[in-house]
Design a protein around this motif. Structure first.
Motif, mmCIF file in Angstrom:
data_model
loop_
_atom_site.group_PDB
_atom_site.id
_atom_site.type_symbol
_atom_site.label_atom_id
_atom_site.label_comp_id
_atom_site.label_asym_id
_atom_site.label_seq_id
_atom_site.Cartn_x
_atom_site.Cartn_y
_atom_site.Cartn_z
ATOM 1 N N THR A 5 0.740 -1.253 -0.100
ATOM 2 C CA THR A 5 0.036 0.061 -0.081
ATOM 3 C C THR A 5 0.883 1.081 0.231
ATOM 4 O O THR A 5 0.342 2.201 0.011
ATOM 5 N N ILE A 6 2.148 1.309 -0.251
ATOM 6 C CA ILE A 6 3.112 2.247 0.060
ATOM 7 C C ILE A 6 2.467 3.482 -0.897
ATOM 8 O O ILE A 6 2.587 4.744 -0.559
ATOM 9 N N ASN A 9 -0.769 5.172 0.092
ATOM 10 C CA ASN A 9 -0.778 5.774 1.232
ATOM 11 C C ASN A 9 0.011 7.249 0.697
ATOM 12 O O ASN A 9 -0.129 8.363 1.516
ATOM 13 N N LYS A 10 1.179 7.194 -0.135
ATOM 14 C CA LYS A 10 1.889 8.485 -0.292
ATOM 15 C C LYS A 10 0.894 9.355 -0.859
ATOM 16 O O LYS A 10 1.223 10.636 -1.093
ATOM 17 N N PHE A 92 5.610 9.707 8.274
ATOM 18 C CA PHE A 92 4.862 8.712 7.299
ATOM 19 C C PHE A 92 5.642 7.883 6.254
ATOM 20 O O PHE A 92 5.078 6.755 5.980
ATOM 21 N N ASP A 96 4.519 4.251 6.508
ATOM 22 C CA ASP A 96 3.952 3.660 5.258
ATOM 23 C C ASP A 96 4.648 2.447 5.016
ATOM 24 O O ASP A 96 3.976 1.273 4.632
ATOM 25 N N HIS A 97 6.138 2.302 5.313
ATOM 26 C CA HIS A 97 6.861 1.103 4.988
ATOM 27 C C HIS A 97 6.563 0.070 5.821
ATOM 28 O O HIS A 97 6.135 -1.009 5.521
ATOM 29 N N LYS A 100 3.016 -1.322 5.088
ATOM 30 C CA LYS A 100 2.803 -1.665 3.683
ATOM 31 C C LYS A 100 2.113 -2.897 3.538
ATOM 32 O O LYS A 100 1.450 -2.824 2.301
ATOM 33 N N ARG A 105 -3.847 4.206 5.340
ATOM 34 C CA ARG A 105 -4.106 5.468 6.104
ATOM 35 C C ARG A 105 -5.717 5.833 6.110
ATOM 36 O O ARG A 105 -6.123 6.237 4.929
ATOM 37 N N TYR A 123 -4.016 3.334 10.810
ATOM 38 C CA TYR A 123 -3.645 2.274 9.560
ATOM 39 C C TYR A 123 -4.649 1.012 9.817
ATOM 40 O O TYR A 123 -4.722 0.525 10.832
#
Ligand code: SIN
Length: 189
Positions: A5-6, A9-10, A92, A96-97, A100, A105, A123
């Motif tokens: 999901t990185i 989420n970014k 974040f 996020d990592h 992942k 988020r 999350y």
């Protein structure tokens, strides 16, 4: 949805431009804060309950033999207790990592006490992510957890640390504590 999901989420820009954001943790984020934070406070979210329904390919299991870790699922009237961290937006990338493997988020109201809440992030791993395992009995979950291990260590450690952290916060979580009881029996005490 892919289980990584990185990138999704970014692209989440809701809190862009803020100096700090509250993050609510309900699983390993309660007991393992491997990031700098400005402040940390026990907190809760309403309408959600903690469940060991998410698969872990990268921390407490492997893609071939996933572990079972916590997510939250909607439940009217429920309160999920955890720990909130005030962090700078720079954190974040690391978060996020770390999260992942299926976690997205989500903006959410975080309650600190009866009068005080703030919008922040949590999350969450929903049923449409490729690593989701879904509902099972607490005994089945305990058996699964007892057998799983991943790069971050035994899956049992995740469950036992979480149960201990919730106890220290003074909160009873029937789902977590029932799995813990079965797990301790399986491990012989
Ligand atoms: C959380 O702790 O809030 C998310 C799930 C996890 O990292 O265990």
């Amino acid at each position: 949805m892919s289980h990584n999901t990185i990138e999704i989420n970014k692209a989440m820009d809701k809190f862009d431009g803020r100096h700090s954001v509250w993050l609510f943790g309900y699983g390993s984020l309660i007991y393992k804060a491997d990031f700098p934070y400005i402040e940390r406070r026990p907190a809760s979210i309403e309408g959600w309950t903690r469940r060991f329904w998410q698969g872990s390919h990268d921390h407490r299991g492997t893609p071939e033999a996933p572990g079972r870790v916590a997510t939250i699922v909607p439940q009217p009237g429920a309160v999920c207790h955890g720990m909130a961290y005030l962090v700078t937006p720079e954190e974040f990338a690391h978060l996020d990592h770390r999260e992942k493997n299926g976690y997205l988020r989500l903006a959410i109201d975080i309650h600190f006490d009866e009068e005080h809440s703030e919008e922040g992030l949590v999350y969450i791993a929903t049923a449409d992510n490729a690593a989701f395992l879904g509902e099972a009995t607490e005994l089945d979950i305990a058996q699964h957890i007892a057998a799983a291990v991943g790069p971050s260590g035994p899956n049992a450690e995740y469950l036992l640390h979480l149960a201990q952290a919730l106890r220290e916060l003074g909160h009873h979580d029937e789902h977590v504590f029932t799995i813990e009881r079965h797990l301790r029996q399986l491990r012989g005490g």
